[in-house]
Design an enzyme around this catalytic site. Structure first.
Site, mmCIF file in Angstrom:
data_model
loop_
_atom_site.group_PDB
_atom_site.id
_atom_site.type_symbol
_atom_site.label_atom_id
_atom_site.label_comp_id
_atom_site.label_asym_id
_atom_site.label_seq_id
_atom_site.Cartn_x
_atom_site.Cartn_y
_atom_site.Cartn_z
ATOM 1 N N HIS A 306 0.844 -1.192 0.000
ATOM 2 C CA HIS A 306 0.000 0.000 0.000
ATOM 3 C C HIS A 306 0.881 1.244 0.000
ATOM 4 O O HIS A 306 1.935 1.248 0.620
ATOM 5 C CB HIS A 306 -0.911 0.025 1.235
ATOM 6 C CG HIS A 306 -2.095 0.923 1.090
ATOM 7 N ND1 HIS A 306 -2.027 2.270 1.326
ATOM 8 C CD2 HIS A 306 -3.363 0.666 0.710
ATOM 9 C CE1 HIS A 306 -3.218 2.803 1.105
ATOM 10 N NE2 HIS A 306 -4.044 1.859 0.727
ATOM 11 N N ASP A 363 -7.901 -5.434 -0.083
ATOM 12 C CA ASP A 363 -8.338 -6.306 -1.188
ATOM 13 C C ASP A 363 -7.933 -7.761 -1.024
ATOM 14 O O ASP A 363 -8.326 -8.599 -1.840
ATOM 15 C CB ASP A 363 -7.745 -5.774 -2.507
ATOM 16 C CG ASP A 363 -8.323 -4.402 -2.839
ATOM 17 O OD1 ASP A 363 -7.537 -3.476 -3.080
ATOM 18 O OD2 ASP A 363 -9.557 -4.263 -2.801
#
Ligand code: SDX
Length: 428
Positions: A306, A363
């Protein structure tokens, strides 16, 4: 709120720039006068160290793995709130009392139907069209149907358009799914919850009664909360940039949907489950981890890493817990969940992932739950877009109502040819 100053020396000349502190988080250096004073611009592809705006909606502390919406933690909201309540919080700034929440839900509920002619839009697509391609098209087309809420200078019209977008996304998402499986569209039913309505529009068929499973309804509502907003991510920045030109809100949200589709962003939930299925068994995990670490191999662990979180994404923690709840409630076991757990464990003990601070993100686990509920993988990003519409709309309103708002227009480092004279073709 101006704070201390920073100094910059350019060609022997010392310049000072104010720093501005937010309520929490990193300060910013106000460089708005830099180009006028130096003839230079800053260079930050991907905006790794650049704030594009100020916002009061969401705060992320990537090092600590903290996510707050208007000051409330994602852990508390996902456990105790509802998606409609979080939508109100993001749009209006505070948690509603019961009367305010009931009135908001009543308004959203009565905007869930779409213009009947919109259903003909779907017939223009191939049945095997990716549902995100359909959503880009039909959401953008909303501006052809709702002219009475596209004057962005009118706060009343802005709020009507915002309610319409939040309310109609589940209906359009369900229609995209129904179209792909060749089943008739199902109209909304006003006596159901926002999420229960979506489940019924997606999975019910005219041939029999449909009962919303309350455990699935609660789990999906929590998944919507986890996806509602995430400060200046790529798709939200796209919505803000589109909106800064004065484009109507339906077109701005369609732009956000297009950006979210990318596998580096919202498309990662579909890609992560496809990756887990390709790995298939725990024995094959080491080979895929080796590929993810190989600089010459473009493969990356989908659902990992991320830009901001250099710690565990707090949404992934809640998501993993929800996987257990849903699989237990449905009395199913999914071997892919075991693969995901073992993949996470191996990666988090591998020096490559430790050094680069790569953790599972929102996700990584979501696809397992959505698949268990019955959604095909190509619907996963549609569900992400459905939920993120709340954040996109809240950011759009925040930007448009900012009196200092101006069109977004980044500069560049030009690396093309120096000026040169045109030569007629016979002389080239
Ligand atoms: C979302 O911004 C948001 O808030 C997004 C989001 C939201 O709610 O809106 O949180 C939703 O988009 C989550 C992210 C979903 N994407 C994926 O899961 C795709 C896989 N992840 C990567 O593509 C990547 O981690 C990004 C795109 C998410 C972040 O990329 P960055 O910040 O640009 O970091 P990077 O690509 O520069 O990676 C840093 C290093 C690189 O190695 P070096 O060049 O330093 O040697 O880490 C490596 C990368 O190669 N790396 C990975 C990796 N992610 C980064 N290596 C293997 N597998 C990965 N998943």
């Amino acid at each position: 709120m101006s704070d201390s100053k920073v100094k910059l020396t350019v060609d022997g000349k010392e310049l000072e720039y104010a720093t501005i502190a937010g309520s929490v988080g990193p300060k910013v250096v106000d460089i708005r006068k830099l180009y006028a004073q130096t003839g230079m611009v800053t260079y930050d592809p991907g905006f790794t160290s650049t704030a594009s705006c100020d916002s009061a909606l969401t705060y992320i502390d990537g090092d600590q793995g903290v996510l707050l919406h208007r000051g409330y933690s994602i852990e508390e909201l996902s456990e105790q709130s509802s998606f409609m309540e979080v939508a109100y919080l993001l749009l209006r700034g505070n948690l509603p009392n019961k009367g305010e929440l009931d009135s908001f839900v009543h308004t959203i509920t009565r905007h869930t139907m779409v213009h009947e002619q919109l259903s003909t839009f779907f017939r223009g697509f191939r049945r095997d069209a990716h549902p995100m391609a359909i959503m880009c098209g039909v959401v953008g087309a909303l501006s052809a149907f709702y002219h009475d809420s596209t004057d962005i200078t009118d706060p009343v019209q802005r709020m009507i358009a915002s309610h319409r977008l939040i309310a109609k996304m589940p209906t359009l998402a369900a229609m995209a799914y129904k179209y792909s499986v060749g089943q008739p569209f199902v109209y909304p039913q006003n006596d159901l919850s926002y999420t229960g309505n979506f489940l019924r529009m997606t999975f019910s068929v005219p041939a029999e009664e449909y009962e919303v499973n309350p455990v699935i309804e609660k789990a999906l509502d929590r998944i919507f909360i986890l996806h509602a907003d995430h400060e200046q991510n790529a798709s939200t920045s796209t919505v803000r940039l589109a909106g800064s030109s004065g484009a109507n809100p339906f077109a701005c949200i369609a732009a956000g949907i297009a950006c979210l589709w990318g596998p580096a962003h919202g498309g990662a939930n579909e890609a992560a489950l496809n990756m887990l299925r390709e790995i298939g068994t725990p024995e094959r995990i080491p080979a895929y981890i080796a590929r993810a670490k190989n600089k010459d191999d473009p493969f990356r662990l989908m659902g990992f890493g991320h830009r901001v979180y250099k710690n565990y994404d707090p949404r992934a923690t809640v998501m993993q817990k929800t996987v257990r709840e849903v699989l237990t409630a449905l009395n199913v076991s999914d071997p892919i969940f075991d693969v995901a757990l073992q993949l996470e464990d191996m990666a988090l003990h591998d020096d490559y992932f430790i050094e680069k601070k790569l953790f599972p993100n929102v996700d990584f686990y979501s696809g397992i739950i959505l698949s268990a509920i019955g959604f095909p993988t190509d619907m996963f990003t549609v569900l992400f877009a459905l939920a993120r519409t709340v954040g996109w709309v809240a950011h759009w309103n925040e930007m448009i109502s900012d009196p200092e708002q101006k069109i977004g227009r980044p500069r560049q480092l030009y690396t093309g040819p120096a000026p040169r004279a045109y030569l007629p073709v016979e002389k080239r």
